[in-house]
Scaffold this motif. Structure first.
Motif, mmCIF file in Angstrom:
data_model
loop_
_atom_site.group_PDB
_atom_site.id
_atom_site.type_symbol
_atom_site.label_atom_id
_atom_site.label_comp_id
_atom_site.label_asym_id
_atom_site.label_seq_id
_atom_site.Cartn_x
_atom_site.Cartn_y
_atom_site.Cartn_z
ATOM 1 N N LEU A 125 0.836 -1.206 0.000
ATOM 2 C CA LEU A 125 0.000 0.000 0.000
ATOM 3 C C LEU A 125 0.865 1.249 0.000
ATOM 4 C CD1 LEU A 125 -2.769 1.445 0.388
ATOM 5 C CD2 LEU A 125 -2.385 1.239 2.850
ATOM 6 N N PHE A 126 1.924 1.232 0.805
ATOM 7 C CA PHE A 126 2.792 2.411 0.902
ATOM 8 C C PHE A 126 3.366 2.794 -0.465
ATOM 9 C CE2 PHE A 126 7.135 4.071 1.396
ATOM 10 C CZ PHE A 126 6.852 5.267 2.019
ATOM 11 N N THR A 127 3.887 1.813 -1.190
ATOM 12 C CA THR A 127 4.470 2.103 -2.500
ATOM 13 C C THR A 127 3.414 2.611 -3.471
ATOM 14 O OG1 THR A 127 6.151 0.400 -2.149
ATOM 15 C CG2 THR A 127 5.791 1.110 -4.404
ATOM 16 N N THR A 128 2.190 2.100 -3.330
ATOM 17 C CA THR A 128 1.110 2.500 -4.234
ATOM 18 C C THR A 128 0.762 3.975 -4.100
ATOM 19 O OG1 THR A 128 0.178 0.274 -4.201
ATOM 20 C CG2 THR A 128 -1.304 2.049 -4.859
ATOM 21 N N ILE A 129 0.742 4.492 -2.876
ATOM 22 C CA ILE A 129 0.303 5.878 -2.683
ATOM 23 C C ILE A 129 1.461 6.846 -2.489
ATOM 24 C CG2 ILE A 129 -1.844 5.085 -1.633
ATOM 25 C CD1 ILE A 129 -0.687 6.086 1.075
ATOM 26 N N ASN A 130 2.683 6.343 -2.331
ATOM 27 C CA ASN A 130 3.813 7.209 -2.007
ATOM 28 C C ASN A 130 4.295 7.987 -3.227
ATOM 29 O OD1 ASN A 130 6.047 8.404 -0.778
ATOM 30 N ND2 ASN A 130 7.359 6.643 -1.213
ATOM 31 N N ARG A 131 4.161 9.292 -3.171
ATOM 32 C CA ARG A 131 4.716 10.174 -4.191
ATOM 33 C C ARG A 131 5.623 11.231 -3.543
ATOM 34 N NH1 ARG A 131 2.894 6.538 -6.204
ATOM 35 N NH2 ARG A 131 1.532 6.304 -8.002
ATOM 36 N N THR A 132 6.122 10.921 -2.371
ATOM 37 C CA THR A 132 6.990 11.881 -1.679
ATOM 38 C C THR A 132 8.315 12.008 -2.421
ATOM 39 O OG1 THR A 132 7.851 10.128 -0.244
ATOM 40 C CG2 THR A 132 5.987 11.417 0.582
ATOM 41 N N LYS A 133 8.974 13.150 -2.226
ATOM 42 C CA LYS A 133 10.226 13.446 -2.916
ATOM 43 C C LYS A 133 11.427 13.447 -1.978
ATOM 44 C CE LYS A 133 8.173 14.095 -6.853
ATOM 45 N NZ LYS A 133 8.394 13.155 -7.970
ATOM 46 N N SER B 291 2.206 15.055 -1.724
ATOM 47 C CA SER B 291 2.273 13.702 -2.293
ATOM 48 C C SER B 291 0.900 13.031 -2.292
ATOM 49 C CB SER B 291 3.264 12.854 -1.487
ATOM 50 O OG SER B 291 3.088 11.480 -1.734
ATOM 51 N N LEU B 292 0.180 13.120 -1.165
ATOM 52 C CA LEU B 292 -1.151 12.520 -1.082
ATOM 53 C C LEU B 292 -2.125 13.194 -2.046
ATOM 54 C CD1 LEU B 292 -1.487 11.986 2.781
ATOM 55 C CD2 LEU B 292 -1.176 10.227 1.018
ATOM 56 N N ALA B 293 -1.960 14.494 -2.250
ATOM 57 C CA ALA B 293 -2.807 15.192 -3.223
ATOM 58 C C ALA B 293 -2.506 14.709 -4.642
ATOM 59 C CB ALA B 293 -2.575 16.700 -3.121
ATOM 60 N N PHE B 294 -1.211 14.563 -4.944
ATOM 61 C CA PHE B 294 -0.822 14.080 -6.267
ATOM 62 C C PHE B 294 -1.356 12.667 -6.495
ATOM 63 C CE2 PHE B 294 1.919 12.292 -9.490
ATOM 64 C CZ PHE B 294 2.126 13.337 -10.369
ATOM 65 N N SER B 295 -1.249 11.816 -5.459
ATOM 66 C CA SER B 295 -1.740 10.445 -5.558
ATOM 67 C C SER B 295 -3.261 10.416 -5.724
ATOM 68 C CB SER B 295 -1.327 9.664 -4.308
ATOM 69 O OG SER B 295 -1.742 8.328 -4.380
ATOM 70 N N ALA B 296 -3.968 11.310 -5.005
ATOM 71 C CA ALA B 296 -5.429 11.366 -5.114
ATOM 72 C C ALA B 296 -5.862 11.764 -6.528
ATOM 73 C CB ALA B 296 -5.985 12.353 -4.095
ATOM 74 N N ILE B 297 -5.142 12.716 -7.111
ATOM 75 C CA ILE B 297 -5.456 13.134 -8.488
ATOM 76 C C ILE B 297 -5.151 12.003 -9.460
ATOM 77 C CG2 ILE B 297 -4.830 14.729 -10.331
ATOM 78 C CD1 ILE B 297 -4.199 16.802 -8.117
ATOM 79 N N GLU B 298 -3.982 11.397 -9.282
ATOM 80 C CA GLU B 298 -3.526 10.347 -10.196
ATOM 81 C C GLU B 298 -4.425 9.112 -10.142
ATOM 82 O OE1 GLU B 298 0.815 8.403 -11.048
ATOM 83 O OE2 GLU B 298 0.115 8.366 -8.975
ATOM 84 N N ASN B 299 -4.871 8.713 -8.939
ATOM 85 C CA ASN B 299 -5.630 7.478 -8.763
ATOM 86 C C ASN B 299 -7.137 7.697 -8.637
ATOM 87 O OD1 ASN B 299 -3.260 5.813 -8.657
ATOM 88 N ND2 ASN B 299 -2.905 6.572 -6.586
#
Length: 634
Positions: free
Chosen positions: A36-44, A299-307
């Motif tokens: 799950l972590f890898t799926t939602i992780n977009r941190t830099k 990162s969570l915002a980017f993941s929410a948009i992407e997914n």
């Protein structure tokens, strides 16, 4: 982290193996790729990744704090251009906390301090971009330290102070004097070398330096007859001689004195700057934590948009429209089938259907959605209404623990003991195939008792997948227990999984068909089908099926004792009890049975759990069960 202390009053309680069961950080194979972590992780940044892991590991149960995290994600989603720019800036930030940690070590060097300056520079750029800064004083101090670092430390600073060159010119006048003197002496050495060549007529004469002899004049043996008498021999080599002169010794003293003084001054300046950073370490770490949070929520915002995740809301029921399993959705390349789940507080959903039909996927998807929501993330659904769960429990998979002397079934029961002890009306419980690790009667009896206990006593929201189709009759006894099944399409003897949830229990089992899909040899499949037909048609199997029915019309045990759990073989003992009540006279068999039960009760009361291993305890329980079965069915 120094600035975010764990508060058990605001954290959701997670069962001991929750993250292992849900593959939050690692898959069952040990890989982090399909977690799950890898799926939602977009941190830099490494710091942002650590913060996101902490949020997933310790989800919240405080509604206000959860909503505050959702608000931050909404803020970023509303600013997509800024989100893109900030993520690029974060990429150059690095690991501020780790780099500041290096400054606390006495053996840190100039490059460590320069890296702190680079972190501060990138972090301060974030403030300029976002234009919202809750840490004004800390930012001013960081700006001052950043300028001081770049003004003090050489951009190409060496790791060691041995040769100097760590500190820039212009920091202290006495350091500048030493630097100039060292440079001037080098010029004097070059001039002396030219003068000695001219005076002696030896064109190959060289003035050199090493750590053993210091400065010396080297002359090849071909010109040894030209060496002046004022030269003092220092060392003889195979092809050359080395000499010193009074003038060279005087110059050497000036060079070494200037260099030693330069190194001393540079070390003083370096330690002063290091101490200045250490004095402001708490405020700098606070800024790093703030930058980590910017990284996490962007990162969570980017993941929410992407997914295509949505913001949940809180309510008095669990209502997920087109909920998806976040990891499997990513790996299915658009073919994942979502499902809608609606449950009130205290309700139980019993899922039936063949293996591979999607029961576990649906339940884990619900659990992961709750975990994401209360960690502060948006969730994989078209709409999500959730209660604020205080506890989250899962019992999934079959694993033993041989090193601790625990069998697969004992591990399962240990985990169930924790759940039954800790669960309450604000708990979400996910159970997958409870009771399958023992005999059919035992397993089915335990499964029924557990489901009824969690429903009637604990009043948790419970999702349970089972192959015990007899358990679906629980819905007739408890209005809060409902049945659901995963849809299957059967054509010409072949089954196709639809992965959709429907109301009501599954109408049949498809074990042999699934075995065929898995690739078992045709001869094995044919034999299995033949045996199945024999079992279904045999008179003995019909009798056994009647015994395995846990829900006779006159369930006297439940009605009389008002309890959910019962010993193996309770139905037959209940029948004997009803018979004796009808005649008013206890039978000889009943008297014998009561005496046997009394003896076992005495053994149990005297049994010392502290003096035996878990394996010994399990074996003793099995012996008691066998004794009971002999008495009950004799």
């Amino acid at each position: 982290n120094n600035f975010e202390y764990r508060n058990m009053k605001t954290e959701m309680y997670c069962s001991s193996r929750l993250h292992e069961h849900l593959e939050t950080f690692k898959s069952y194979e040990g890989s982090s790729k399909d977690s799950l972590f890898t799926t939602i992780n977009r941190t830099k940044t490494p710091g942002g990744a650590r913060q996101l892991k902490k949020y997933l590991q310790f989800p919240l149960k405080n509604q206000k704090e959860i909503c505050a995290r959702w608000d931050k994600i909404d803020w970023w989603i509303a600013r997509p251009a800024l989100l893109d720019t900030v993520q690029k800036t974060l990429s150059s930030l690095g690991d501020g906390e780790r780099k500041l940690g290096k400054i606390t070590h006495s053996h840190c060097h100039g490059r460590d301090i320069l890296s702190v300056g680079e972190v501060l520079s990138s972090g301060l750029q974030l403030h300029a971009l976002i234009k919202t800064n809750p840490f004004h004083e800390e930012t001013k101090q960081a700006e001052k330290l950043k300028n001081q670092i770049f003004r003090t430390i050489q951009p190409s600073t060496p790791i060691s102070f041995k040769e100097g060159g760590v500190i820039n010119k212009g920091v202290r006048p006495d350091l500048d004097e030493c630097i100039n003197m060292t440079r001037d002496v080098q010029s004097l050495l070059s001039a002396m070398e030219q003068a000695e060549r001219k005076k002696t007529g030896i064109p190959s004469l060289k003035i050199r330096y090493n750590n053993v002899f210091g400065y010396y004049i080297e002359i090849t043996k071909a010109h040894s007859h030209k060496v002046p008498s004022s030269y003092n021999r220092k060392q003889t080599l195979v092809h050359a001689e080395r000499y010193i002169t009074p003038e060279l010794q005087t110059l050497e003293g000036k060079v070494l004195s200037a260099r030693a003084r330069q190194i001393q001054i540079e070390q003083e300046i370096f330690q002063s700057l290091r101490q200045e950073i250490l004095n402001h370490l708490p405020s700098l770490l606070k800024l790093c934590h703030h930058w980590n949070q910017i990284d996490v929520f962007s990162s969570l915002a980017f993941s929410a948009i992407e997914n295509k995740y949505v913001r949940p809301s809180f309510g008095d029921k669990l209502y997920l429209v087109n909920n998806r399993h976040p990891v499997l959705e990513r790996n299915s390349f658009g073919s994942f089938v979502p499902n809608t789940v609606e449950m009130n507080l205290g309700e139980t959903l019993i899922l039936t259907g063949p293996n591979m039909a999607g029961k576990s996927t649906l339940m884990r998807g619900v659990a992961l959605t709750v975990l994401l929501a209360q960690s502060g993330s948006f969730v994989p659904a078209d709409k999500a209404v959730l209660p604020v769960f205080h506890k989250l429990f899962t019992r999934i998979g079959a694993n033993d623990s041989l090193s601790r002397g625990l069998s697969t079934f004992m591990v399962e029961m240990n985990e169930m003991a924790e759940i039954l002890e800790q669960a309450d009306g604000r708990s979400l419980v996910i159970l997958d195939e409870i009771g399958r690790g023992t005999a059919t009667f035992d397993g089915m009896s335990l499964a029924r008792a557990i489901l009824e206990f969690l429903t009637t006593e604990k009043k948790s929201i419970l999702l349970s997948a089972t192959h015990y189709h007899e358990l679906t009759a629980l819905s007739e006894h408890h209005p809060s227990i409902h049945n659901g099944s995963m849809n299957i399409e059967e054509k010409e003897g072949e089954i196709h999984f639809l992965y959709t949830l429907s109301k009501g229990p599954a109408n049949k089992s498809y074990g042999i068909q699934v075995a065929r899909l898995a690739g078992l040899p045709p001869s094995v499949i044919r034999e299995a089908e033949m045996f199945l037909q024999k079992y279904e048609s045999s008179k003995e199997q019909k009798t056994s099926s009647e015994q395995m029915n846990l829900f006779p019309k006159q369930d006297s045990y439940i009605q009389k004792n008002k309890v959910s759990s019962f010993p193996t073989g309770a139905m037959k003992s209940d029948f004997n009890q009803s018979k004796s009540q009808a005649t008013g006279v206890p039978s000889k068999k009943e008297n014998s049975l009561n005496q046997s039960l009394s003896e076992i009760e005495k053994e149990i009361s005297k049994y010392s759990l502290n003096e035996v291993t878990p394996l010994d305890a399990m074996n003793q329980i099995l012996r008691w069960q066998k004794d009971l079965k002999k008495k009950l069915y004799s």
